[in-house]
Design a protein around this motif. Structure first.
Motif, PDB file in Angstrom:
ATOM      1  N   ASN A  14       0.812  -1.210   0.000  1.00 27.69           N
ATOM      2  CA  ASN A  14       0.000   0.000   0.000  1.00 27.69           C
ATOM      3  C   ASN A  14       0.853   1.271   0.000  1.00 27.69           C
ATOM      4  O   ASN A  14       0.634   2.171  -0.808  1.00 27.69           O
ATOM      5  CB  ASN A  14      -0.941   0.002   1.211  1.00 27.69           C
ATOM      6  CG  ASN A  14      -1.921   1.144   1.195  1.00 27.69           C
ATOM      7  OD1 ASN A  14      -2.621   1.358   0.212  1.00 27.69           O
ATOM      8  ND2 ASN A  14      -1.985   1.875   2.289  1.00 27.69           N
ATOM      9  N   CYS A  15       1.856   1.330   0.896  1.00 25.16           N
ATOM     10  CA  CYS A  15       2.644   2.562   1.035  1.00 25.16           C
ATOM     11  C   CYS A  15       4.128   2.384   0.744  1.00 25.16           C
ATOM     12  O   CYS A  15       4.870   3.356   0.676  1.00 25.16           O
ATOM     13  CB  CYS A  15       2.453   3.147   2.431  1.00 25.16           C
ATOM     14  SG  CYS A  15       3.244   2.189   3.756  1.00 25.16           S
ATOM     15  N   LYS A  19      10.081  -3.139   6.667  1.00 22.27           N
ATOM     16  CA  LYS A  19      10.475  -3.426   8.048  1.00 22.27           C
ATOM     17  C   LYS A  19      11.140  -4.791   8.093  1.00 22.27           C
ATOM     18  O   LYS A  19      10.615  -5.777   7.567  1.00 22.27           O
ATOM     19  CB  LYS A  19       9.234  -3.425   8.940  1.00 22.27           C
ATOM     20  CG  LYS A  19       9.461  -3.904  10.343  1.00 22.27           C
ATOM     21  CD  LYS A  19       9.690  -2.771  11.284  1.00 22.27           C
ATOM     22  CE  LYS A  19       9.920  -3.329  12.690  1.00 22.27           C
ATOM     23  NZ  LYS A  19       9.927  -2.323  13.690  1.00 22.27           N
ATOM     24  N   LEU A  20      12.332  -4.848   8.697  1.00 23.18           N
ATOM     25  CA  LEU A  20      13.044  -6.106   8.893  1.00 23.18           C
ATOM     26  C   LEU A  20      12.459  -6.807  10.118  1.00 23.18           C
ATOM     27  O   LEU A  20      12.371  -6.223  11.197  1.00 23.18           O
ATOM     28  CB  LEU A  20      14.537  -5.859   9.097  1.00 23.18           C
ATOM     29  CG  LEU A  20      15.401  -7.099   9.323  1.00 23.18           C
ATOM     30  CD1 LEU A  20      15.414  -7.994   8.086  1.00 23.18           C
ATOM     31  CD2 LEU A  20      16.808  -6.704   9.701  1.00 23.18           C
ATOM     32  N   LEU A  21      12.040  -8.052   9.941  1.00 25.72           N
ATOM     33  CA  LEU A  21      11.426  -8.822  11.025  1.00 25.72           C
ATOM     34  C   LEU A  21      12.117 -10.167  11.174  1.00 25.72           C
ATOM     35  O   LEU A  21      12.682 -10.702  10.214  1.00 25.72           O
ATOM     36  CB  LEU A  21       9.943  -9.068  10.729  1.00 25.72           C
ATOM     37  CG  LEU A  21       9.050  -7.836  10.624  1.00 25.72           C
ATOM     38  CD1 LEU A  21       7.666  -8.245  10.136  1.00 25.72           C
ATOM     39  CD2 LEU A  21       8.940  -7.148  11.968  1.00 25.72           C
ATOM     40  N   GLU A  35       3.332  -0.634  10.051  1.00 24.68           N
ATOM     41  CA  GLU A  35       3.569   0.387  11.074  1.00 24.68           C
ATOM     42  C   GLU A  35       3.358   1.792  10.537  1.00 24.68           C
ATOM     43  O   GLU A  35       3.101   2.718  11.308  1.00 24.68           O
ATOM     44  CB  GLU A  35       4.994   0.262  11.614  1.00 24.68           C
ATOM     45  CG  GLU A  35       5.211  -0.971  12.441  1.00 24.68           C
ATOM     46  CD  GLU A  35       6.619  -1.050  12.992  1.00 24.68           C
ATOM     47  OE1 GLU A  35       7.323  -0.024  13.043  1.00 24.68           O
ATOM     48  OE2 GLU A  35       7.015  -2.165  13.376  1.00 24.68           O
ATOM     49  N   ASN A  36       3.466   1.964   9.234  1.00 25.68           N
ATOM     50  CA  ASN A  36       3.357   3.292   8.640  1.00 25.68           C
ATOM     51  C   ASN A  36       1.915   3.678   8.317  1.00 25.68           C
ATOM     52  O   ASN A  36       1.411   4.679   8.796  1.00 25.68           O
ATOM     53  CB  ASN A  36       4.230   3.368   7.386  1.00 25.68           C
ATOM     54  CG  ASN A  36       4.290   4.751   6.806  1.00 25.68           C
ATOM     55  OD1 ASN A  36       4.668   5.689   7.484  1.00 25.68           O
ATOM     56  ND2 ASN A  36       3.923   4.873   5.546  1.00 25.68           N
ATOM     57  N   CYS A  37       1.219   2.861   7.518  1.00 27.09           N
ATOM     58  CA  CYS A  37      -0.128   3.226   7.055  1.00 27.09           C
ATOM     59  C   CYS A  37      -1.240   2.459   7.765  1.00 27.09           C
ATOM     60  O   CYS A  37      -2.418   2.703   7.518  1.00 27.09           O
ATOM     61  CB  CYS A  37      -0.244   3.041   5.548  1.00 27.09           C
ATOM     62  SG  CYS A  37      -0.283   1.314   4.993  1.00 27.09           S
TER      63      CYS A  37
END
Length: 69
Positions: A14-15, A19-21, A35-37
């Motif tokens: 989407n955005c 993020k590294l997980l 975490e962002n959108c």
């Protein structure tokens, strides 16, 4: 025997946020909230988890299935 990779970078479709997980060793992650959108990511049809759909590396269970490749 192939080494299993436990880090994967999820990219939100989407955005574009990344993020590294750390992936669970013996389970699939079926949902992830960006975490962002704040979009809730779900696996695409045919994939077992969000790492297989949006990650830079597929989940450890899928890596283990393809150990002979």
């Amino acid at each position: 025997m192939k080494n299993i990779i436990y880090e994967s970078t999820i990219k939100c479709p989407n955005c574009g946020f990344e993020k590294l997980l750390i992936m669970p060793e013996d389970a699939c992650m079926h949902f992830y909230e960006c975490e962002n959108c704040k979009q809730l990511l779900k696996p695409l049809k045919g994939d077992c988890c969000v790492f297989c759909s949006y990650g830079s590396v597929v989940c450890p269970p899928k890596q283990k299935e393809n150990k002979g490749c």
